[in-house]
Design a protein around this motif. Structure first.
Motif, PDB file in Angstrom:
ATOM      1  N   LEU A  32       1.108  -0.829   0.332  1.00 24.49           N
ATOM      2  CA  LEU A  32      -0.057   0.461  -0.204  1.00 24.49           C
ATOM      3  C   LEU A  32       1.151   0.983  -0.268  1.00 24.49           C
ATOM      4  N   VAL A  33       2.277   1.360   0.749  1.00 21.95           N
ATOM      5  CA  VAL A  33       2.360   2.561   0.734  1.00 21.95           C
ATOM      6  C   VAL A  33       3.086   2.759  -0.691  1.00 21.95           C
ATOM      7  N   GLY A  34       3.364   1.083  -1.042  1.00 27.41           N
ATOM      8  CA  GLY A  34       3.964   1.397  -2.722  1.00 27.41           C
ATOM      9  C   GLY A  34       3.864   2.261  -3.887  1.00 27.41           C
ATOM     10  N   PHE A  35       2.194   1.804  -3.008  1.00 19.93           N
ATOM     11  CA  PHE A  35       1.011   2.503  -4.128  1.00 19.93           C
ATOM     12  C   PHE A  35       0.651   3.679  -4.043  1.00 19.93           C
ATOM     13  N   CYS A  36       1.152   4.321  -2.703  1.00 21.27           N
ATOM     14  CA  CYS A  36       0.023   5.882  -2.328  1.00 21.27           C
ATOM     15  C   CYS A  36       1.192   7.096  -1.950  1.00 21.27           C
ATOM     16  N   CYS A  37       2.756   6.351  -1.426  1.00 19.39           N
ATOM     17  CA  CYS A  37       3.510   7.522  -1.663  1.00 19.39           C
ATOM     18  C   CYS A  37       4.056   8.589  -2.987  1.00 19.39           C
ATOM     19  N   LEU A  38       4.593   9.114  -2.947  1.00 18.75           N
ATOM     20  CA  LEU A  38       4.101  10.060  -3.349  1.00 18.75           C
ATOM     21  C   LEU A  38       6.195  10.477  -4.671  1.00 18.75           C
ATOM     22  N   TYR A  39       5.825  10.107  -5.761  1.00 21.65           N
ATOM     23  CA  TYR A  39       6.908   9.501  -6.171  1.00 21.65           C
ATOM     24  C   TYR A  39       7.346  11.048  -7.045  1.00 21.65           C
ATOM     25  N   PRO A  40       8.998  10.923  -6.641  1.00 20.71           N
ATOM     26  CA  PRO A  40       8.803  12.158  -7.372  1.00 20.71           C
ATOM     27  C   PRO A  40       9.264  13.315  -8.496  1.00 20.71           C
ATOM     28  N   ARG A  41       8.079  14.716  -9.251  1.00 20.92           N
ATOM     29  CA  ARG A  41       8.360  14.602 -11.215  1.00 20.92           C
ATOM     30  C   ARG A  41       8.356  13.548 -11.915  1.00 20.92           C
ATOM     31  N   THR A  42       7.120  12.166 -10.983  1.00 17.64           N
ATOM     32  CA  THR A  42       6.922  11.971 -11.885  1.00 17.64           C
ATOM     33  C   THR A  42       5.252  12.285 -12.408  1.00 17.64           C
ATOM     34  N   LEU A  43       4.156  12.144 -13.075  1.00 21.34           N
ATOM     35  CA  LEU A  43       3.257  12.220 -14.036  1.00 21.34           C
ATOM     36  C   LEU A  43       2.214  11.164 -12.633  1.00 21.34           C
ATOM     37  N   TYR A  44       2.598  10.510 -12.454  1.00 21.48           N
ATOM     38  CA  TYR A  44       1.790   8.821 -11.455  1.00 21.48           C
ATOM     39  C   TYR A  44       2.589   9.621 -10.161  1.00 21.48           C
ATOM     40  N   GLY A  45       3.799   9.827  -9.541  1.00 22.39           N
ATOM     41  CA  GLY A  45       3.801  10.184  -8.299  1.00 22.39           C
ATOM     42  C   GLY A  45       2.538  11.562  -7.736  1.00 22.39           C
ATOM     43  N   SER A  46       2.524  12.321  -8.729  1.00 17.20           N
ATOM     44  CA  SER A  46       1.481  13.629  -7.996  1.00 17.20           C
ATOM     45  C   SER A  46       0.465  13.543  -7.228  1.00 17.20           C
ATOM     46  N   LEU A  47       0.454  11.891  -7.659  1.00 14.79           N
ATOM     47  CA  LEU A  47      -1.237  11.710  -7.432  1.00 14.79           C
ATOM     48  C   LEU A  47      -0.575  10.924  -5.659  1.00 14.79           C
ATOM     49  N   GLY A  48       0.697  11.118  -5.075  1.00 14.30           N
ATOM     50  CA  GLY A  48       1.106  11.002  -3.821  1.00 14.30           C
ATOM     51  C   GLY A  48       0.873  12.603  -3.246  1.00 14.30           C
ATOM     52  N   ILE A  49       0.630  13.205  -3.515  1.00 13.29           N
ATOM     53  CA  ILE A  49       0.591  14.304  -2.879  1.00 13.29           C
ATOM     54  C   ILE A  49      -0.136  14.956  -1.848  1.00 13.29           C
ATOM     55  N   PHE A  50      -1.352  14.268  -2.181  1.00 13.47           N
ATOM     56  CA  PHE A  50      -2.581  13.937  -1.727  1.00 13.47           C
ATOM     57  C   PHE A  50      -2.724  12.528  -0.471  1.00 13.47           C
ATOM     58  N   SER A  51      -2.313  11.449  -1.351  1.00 16.05           N
ATOM     59  CA  SER A  51      -2.616  10.451  -0.858  1.00 16.05           C
ATOM     60  C   SER A  51      -0.813   9.956   0.828  1.00 16.05           C
ATOM     61  N   SER A  52      -0.104  10.735   0.510  1.00 15.97           N
ATOM     62  CA  SER A  52       0.989   9.899   0.762  1.00 15.97           C
ATOM     63  C   SER A  52       1.465  10.738   1.758  1.00 15.97           C
ATOM     64  N   PRO A  53       0.252  12.274   2.740  1.00 13.84           N
ATOM     65  CA  PRO A  53       0.583  12.226   4.505  1.00 13.84           C
ATOM     66  C   PRO A  53      -0.214  11.356   4.917  1.00 13.84           C
TER      67      PRO A  53
END
Length: 126
Positions: A32-53
């Protein structure tokens, strides 16, 4: 201004979400953390802006974030629920975008929100 029971429920919702997601993460062997964490400077990673906290790298990180989040949330809530909600939304978005732009590696956890929450009550007291 006093803190009402309904306000306490409002504060316990995100904290309960964090603990529930950590239990799901433990059961799923950390997927779950691998799916929801923030991946820097990627389009997919931008979803983590709101889910990573809301997801954490482990139980120890969640435990160290829970008490500051709860205590600072109670202090901020004494100024009004609107202040708490607005500040939290601002911090989640601001720290998420900053992490997405500047972080060298994937990030997760509520450290930025939990500890930045502490600055408002401290600033008001001093």
């Amino acid at each position: 201004m006093c803190i009402r029971d309904s306000n306490m429920v409002l504060l316990s919702i995100p904290l309960g979400m964090m603990w529930t997601l950590e239990l799901i993460n433990m059961v799923s062997d950390g997927r779950l953390v691998g799916f929801c964490c923030l991946y820097p400077r990627t389009l997919y990673g931008s979803l983590g802006i709101f889910s990573s906290p809301f997801v954490h790298w482990g139980m120890s990180e969640l435990m160290t974030n829970s008490l500051p989040f709860l205590l600072s949330g109670l202090l901020i809530m004494s100024r009004g629920v609107e202040v708490l909600v607005a500040l939290t939304c601002y911090l989640v978005t601001g720290t998420g975008v900053a992490s997405w732009l500047l972080s060298p590696s994937p990030t997760a956890g509520s450290d930025p929100v939990s500890y930045t929450h502490l600055t408002l009550p401290t600033k008001r007291i001093v």
